[in-house]
Scaffold this motif. Structure first.
Motif, PDB file in Angstrom:
ATOM      1  N   ARG A  81       0.832  -1.202   0.000  1.00  0.00           N
ATOM      2  CA  ARG A  81       0.000   0.000   0.000  1.00  0.00           C
ATOM      3  C   ARG A  81       0.874   1.264   0.000  1.00  0.00           C
ATOM      4  NH1 ARG A  81      -3.947  -1.104   4.939  1.00  0.00           N
ATOM      5  NH2 ARG A  81      -4.917   0.872   4.258  1.00  0.00           N
ATOM      6  N   LEU A  82       1.982   1.215   0.725  1.00  0.00           N
ATOM      7  CA  LEU A  82       2.898   2.356   0.737  1.00  0.00           C
ATOM      8  C   LEU A  82       3.554   2.541  -0.631  1.00  0.00           C
ATOM      9  CD1 LEU A  82       4.560   1.789   4.217  1.00  0.00           C
ATOM     10  CD2 LEU A  82       3.106   3.724   3.598  1.00  0.00           C
ATOM     11  N   ALA A  83       3.942   1.428  -1.269  1.00  0.00           N
ATOM     12  CA  ALA A  83       4.562   1.514  -2.594  1.00  0.00           C
ATOM     13  C   ALA A  83       3.590   2.107  -3.602  1.00  0.00           C
ATOM     14  CB  ALA A  83       5.027   0.135  -3.041  1.00  0.00           C
ATOM     15  N   ALA A  84       2.316   1.712  -3.505  1.00  0.00           N
ATOM     16  CA  ALA A  84       1.309   2.246  -4.439  1.00  0.00           C
ATOM     17  C   ALA A  84       1.072   3.729  -4.204  1.00  0.00           C
ATOM     18  CB  ALA A  84       0.013   1.464  -4.282  1.00  0.00           C
ATOM     19  N   ARG A  85       1.177   4.160  -2.966  1.00  0.00           N
ATOM     20  CA  ARG A  85       0.896   5.569  -2.644  1.00  0.00           C
ATOM     21  C   ARG A  85       2.098   6.467  -2.890  1.00  0.00           C
ATOM     22  NH1 ARG A  85      -0.371  10.189  -2.485  1.00  0.00           N
ATOM     23  NH2 ARG A  85      -0.797  11.445  -0.636  1.00  0.00           N
ATOM     24  N   PHE A  86       3.299   6.024  -2.524  1.00  0.00           N
ATOM     25  CA  PHE A  86       4.454   6.913  -2.543  1.00  0.00           C
ATOM     26  C   PHE A  86       5.488   6.572  -3.611  1.00  0.00           C
ATOM     27  CE2 PHE A  86       2.899   7.041   1.883  1.00  0.00           C
ATOM     28  CZ  PHE A  86       2.632   8.397   1.981  1.00  0.00           C
ATOM     29  N   GLY A  87       5.330   5.454  -4.291  1.00  0.00           N
ATOM     30  CA  GLY A  87       6.323   5.074  -5.280  1.00  0.00           C
ATOM     31  C   GLY A  87       5.817   5.065  -6.706  1.00  0.00           C
ATOM     32  N   ARG A  88       4.594   5.495  -6.904  1.00  0.00           N
ATOM     33  CA  ARG A  88       3.991   5.450  -8.241  1.00  0.00           C
ATOM     34  C   ARG A  88       3.541   6.850  -8.671  1.00  0.00           C
ATOM     35  NH1 ARG A  88       5.923   0.927  -7.671  1.00  0.00           N
ATOM     36  NH2 ARG A  88       4.775  -1.034  -7.555  1.00  0.00           N
ATOM     37  N   GLU A  89       2.915   6.900  -9.823  1.00  0.00           N
ATOM     38  CA  GLU A  89       2.411   8.166 -10.344  1.00  0.00           C
ATOM     39  C   GLU A  89       1.429   8.790  -9.357  1.00  0.00           C
ATOM     40  OE1 GLU A  89       0.052   9.864 -14.308  1.00  0.00           O
ATOM     41  OE2 GLU A  89       0.671   7.760 -14.183  1.00  0.00           O
ATOM     42  N   GLY A  90       1.568  10.086  -9.161  1.00  0.00           N
ATOM     43  CA  GLY A  90       0.733  10.789  -8.197  1.00  0.00           C
ATOM     44  C   GLY A  90       1.331  10.872  -6.813  1.00  0.00           C
ATOM     45  N   SER A  91       2.513  10.302  -6.628  1.00  0.00           N
ATOM     46  CA  SER A  91       3.179  10.348  -5.329  1.00  0.00           C
ATOM     47  C   SER A  91       3.590  11.776  -4.986  1.00  0.00           C
ATOM     48  CB  SER A  91       4.424   9.454  -5.346  1.00  0.00           C
ATOM     49  OG  SER A  91       5.216   9.684  -4.196  1.00  0.00           O
ATOM     50  N   PRO A  92       3.479  12.171  -3.727  1.00  0.00           N
ATOM     51  CA  PRO A  92       3.960  13.495  -3.323  1.00  0.00           C
ATOM     52  C   PRO A  92       5.485  13.574  -3.213  1.00  0.00           C
ATOM     53  CG  PRO A  92       3.107  12.318  -1.421  1.00  0.00           C
ATOM     54  CD  PRO A  92       2.818  11.470  -2.618  1.00  0.00           C
ATOM     55  N   LEU A  93       6.170  12.422  -3.320  1.00  0.00           N
ATOM     56  CA  LEU A  93       7.629  12.412  -3.269  1.00  0.00           C
ATOM     57  C   LEU A  93       8.213  12.826  -4.615  1.00  0.00           C
ATOM     58  CD1 LEU A  93       8.310   9.055  -1.380  1.00  0.00           C
ATOM     59  CD2 LEU A  93       8.531  11.371  -0.438  1.00  0.00           C
ATOM     60  N   PRO A  94       9.382  13.475  -4.627  1.00  0.00           N
ATOM     61  CA  PRO A  94      10.069  13.769  -5.887  1.00  0.00           C
ATOM     62  C   PRO A  94      10.437  12.465  -6.605  1.00  0.00           C
ATOM     63  CG  PRO A  94      11.024  15.016  -4.074  1.00  0.00           C
ATOM     64  CD  PRO A  94      10.090  14.028  -3.459  1.00  0.00           C
ATOM     65  N   PRO A  95      10.617  12.519  -7.924  1.00  0.00           N
ATOM     66  CA  PRO A  95      10.889  11.289  -8.694  1.00  0.00           C
ATOM     67  C   PRO A  95      12.070  10.479  -8.179  1.00  0.00           C
ATOM     68  CG  PRO A  95      10.350  13.085 -10.175  1.00  0.00           C
ATOM     69  CD  PRO A  95      10.438  13.688  -8.817  1.00  0.00           C
ATOM     70  N   ASP A  96      13.179  11.154  -7.821  1.00  0.00           N
ATOM     71  CA  ASP A  96      14.337  10.393  -7.356  1.00  0.00           C
ATOM     72  C   ASP A  96      14.049   9.683  -6.029  1.00  0.00           C
ATOM     73  OD1 ASP A  96      14.194  12.921  -6.117  1.00  0.00           O
ATOM     74  OD2 ASP A  96      16.303  12.821  -5.531  1.00  0.00           O
ATOM     75  N   GLU A  97      13.244  10.302  -5.166  1.00  0.00           N
ATOM     76  CA  GLU A  97      12.902   9.670  -3.898  1.00  0.00           C
ATOM     77  C   GLU A  97      11.879   8.553  -4.092  1.00  0.00           C
ATOM     78  OE1 GLU A  97      11.855  12.480  -0.897  1.00  0.00           O
ATOM     79  OE2 GLU A  97      13.799  13.488  -0.955  1.00  0.00           O
ATOM     80  N   GLN A  98      11.058   8.671  -5.122  1.00  0.00           N
ATOM     81  CA  GLN A  98      10.156   7.574  -5.445  1.00  0.00           C
ATOM     82  C   GLN A  98      10.943   6.314  -5.800  1.00  0.00           C
ATOM     83  OE1 GLN A  98       6.997   8.455  -8.276  1.00  0.00           O
ATOM     84  NE2 GLN A  98       7.052  10.611  -7.707  1.00  0.00           N
ATOM     85  N   VAL A  99      12.003   6.504  -6.581  1.00  0.00           N
ATOM     86  CA  VAL A  99      12.847   5.370  -6.975  1.00  0.00           C
ATOM     87  C   VAL A  99      13.494   4.750  -5.742  1.00  0.00           C
ATOM     88  CG1 VAL A  99      14.908   4.697  -8.265  1.00  0.00           C
ATOM     89  CG2 VAL A  99      13.263   6.296  -9.280  1.00  0.00           C
ATOM     90  N   ARG A 100      14.008   5.582  -4.860  1.00  0.00           N
ATOM     91  CA  ARG A 100      14.628   5.081  -3.622  1.00  0.00           C
ATOM     92  C   ARG A 100      13.605   4.354  -2.761  1.00  0.00           C
ATOM     93  NH1 ARG A 100      16.981  10.121  -0.823  1.00  0.00           N
ATOM     94  NH2 ARG A 100      17.387   8.579   0.814  1.00  0.00           N
ATOM     95  N   PHE A 101      12.397   4.900  -2.710  1.00  0.00           N
ATOM     96  CA  PHE A 101      11.349   4.294  -1.899  1.00  0.00           C
ATOM     97  C   PHE A 101      11.029   2.885  -2.401  1.00  0.00           C
ATOM     98  CE2 PHE A 101       7.176   3.588  -0.110  1.00  0.00           C
ATOM     99  CZ  PHE A 101       7.214   4.264   1.107  1.00  0.00           C
ATOM    100  N   LEU A 102      10.844   2.756  -3.703  1.00  0.00           N
ATOM    101  CA  LEU A 102      10.526   1.448  -4.272  1.00  0.00           C
ATOM    102  C   LEU A 102      11.689   0.466  -4.104  1.00  0.00           C
ATOM    103  CD1 LEU A 102       8.656   2.428  -7.564  1.00  0.00           C
ATOM    104  CD2 LEU A 102       7.680   1.483  -5.468  1.00  0.00           C
ATOM    105  N   LYS A 103      12.907   0.972  -4.177  1.00  0.00           N
ATOM    106  CA  LYS A 103      14.068   0.110  -3.979  1.00  0.00           C
ATOM    107  C   LYS A 103      14.093  -0.460  -2.564  1.00  0.00           C
ATOM    108  CE  LYS A 103      19.133   0.073  -4.132  1.00  0.00           C
ATOM    109  NZ  LYS A 103      20.362   0.887  -4.382  1.00  0.00           N
ATOM    110  N   GLU A 104      13.828   0.398  -1.566  1.00  0.00           N
ATOM    111  CA  GLU A 104      13.805  -0.062  -0.178  1.00  0.00           C
ATOM    112  C   GLU A 104      12.677  -1.060   0.044  1.00  0.00           C
ATOM    113  OE1 GLU A 104      16.037   0.421   2.018  1.00  0.00           O
ATOM    114  OE2 GLU A 104      17.203   1.919   0.917  1.00  0.00           O
ATOM    115  N   VAL A 105      11.523  -0.812  -0.540  1.00  0.00           N
ATOM    116  CA  VAL A 105      10.403  -1.757  -0.415  1.00  0.00           C
ATOM    117  C   VAL A 105      10.778  -3.104  -1.018  1.00  0.00           C
ATOM    118  CG1 VAL A 105       8.057  -2.273  -1.215  1.00  0.00           C
ATOM    119  CG2 VAL A 105       8.597   0.007  -0.308  1.00  0.00           C
TER     120      VAL A 105
END
Length: 264
Positions: A110-134
């Motif tokens: 659920r976190l990956a869908a919210r913060f690691g995908r399109e529409g995330s409030p995180l900047p693109p580079d942090e989205q990539v980091r977020f998905l990597k950690e997940v």
């Protein structure tokens, strides 16, 4: 119990839309207005624990006088409440909300869908980091869940042979082969593996920490699950490391023991 209890890291407090009607905060406000509170030993001690851990607000309001009835029971209550405990079930329950089951996706999905995908409030580079950690956590969590029972079985086999129920870890015990060859390596392995997961969870929390509450808590439950798992897994890692290292605190003393318990 995990679904109905009130943890300090699973509430938005005054930001919650149900704050005024919440039975928990209603009870706290009523207690704060009272001239006299009657509580049991467990609640009194829980208040001290929460204040120590949070560095501030506890369960009970500030009080000026304290009267202890049946004070001879206080030592047993303190021993039960103020001890740290690590079991296989506690480790599994700490990470359970993060992973998916047949009925629902886990908090990580659920976190990956919210913060690691399109529409995330995180900047693109942090989205990539977020998905990597997940993704890394998805690889770390299943072995951790499976290893939890194995660690405890080895500790029971090495430390509690022939049906012994408890083993007190004394200075003398630490000099023997049972501790050095059988117990200590398992404690160190478990502490390291738990610490790795805790650090990865903390990295996810760090990525979300800069977001405004309206963005971070738009869907609060998976964020709460992440914070709670980070705290619980980190606590277990530190406790096992302290158990392995022994008493390293000036003016303090650890009482350490292994205990055979039946888990359901």
């Amino acid at each position: 119990w995990d679904d109905v209890r009130s943890d300090h890291d699973q509430t938005l407090r005054a930001r919650c839309p149900h704050y005024d009607e919440c039975f928990y905060y209603k009870a706290r406000r009523k207690a704060a207005d009272a001239h006299l509170l009657v509580v049991n030993h467990a609640l009194l001690l829980a208040d001290l624990v929460v204040k120590h851990e949070s560095g501030g607000e506890g369960v009970l309001p500030v009080y000026d006088r304290l009267i202890l009835d049946e004070a001879h029971h206080l030592e047993d209550a303190a021993t039960g409440l103020l001890r740290g405990e690590v079991t296989a079930r506690a480790i599994r329950r700490a990470i359970l909300p993060l992973t998916a089951n047949k009925k629902r996706p886990g908090a990580l999905e659920r976190l990956a869908a919210r913060f690691g995908r399109e529409g995330s409030p995180l900047p693109p580079d942090e989205q990539v980091r977020f998905l990597k950690e997940v993704d890394i956590l998805h690889r770390l969590l299943p072995p951790l869940r499976n290893n939890a029972a194995g660690w405890m079985e080895i500790l029971a086999h090495e430390g509690l042979p022939e049906g012994e129920k408890t083993l007190r870890i004394t200075d003398e015990e630490q000099q023997g082969p049972r501790w050095k060859d059988g117990i200590l390596p398992v404690l160190e392995e478990a502490a390291v593996d738990l610490a790795k997961v805790s650090q990865r969870l903390a990295r996810l929390e760090d990525l979300l920490s800069g977001l405004p509450p309206s963005e971070r808590f738009q869907e609060p439950q998976p964020v709460f699950a992440l914070g709670r798992a980070t705290r619980l897994v980190g606590d277990k890692a530190r406790l096992l490391a302290a158990f392995a290292e022994g008493d390293q605190r000036e003016g303090g003393a650890w009482v350490r023991w292994l205990e055979r318990a039946r888990e359901t």
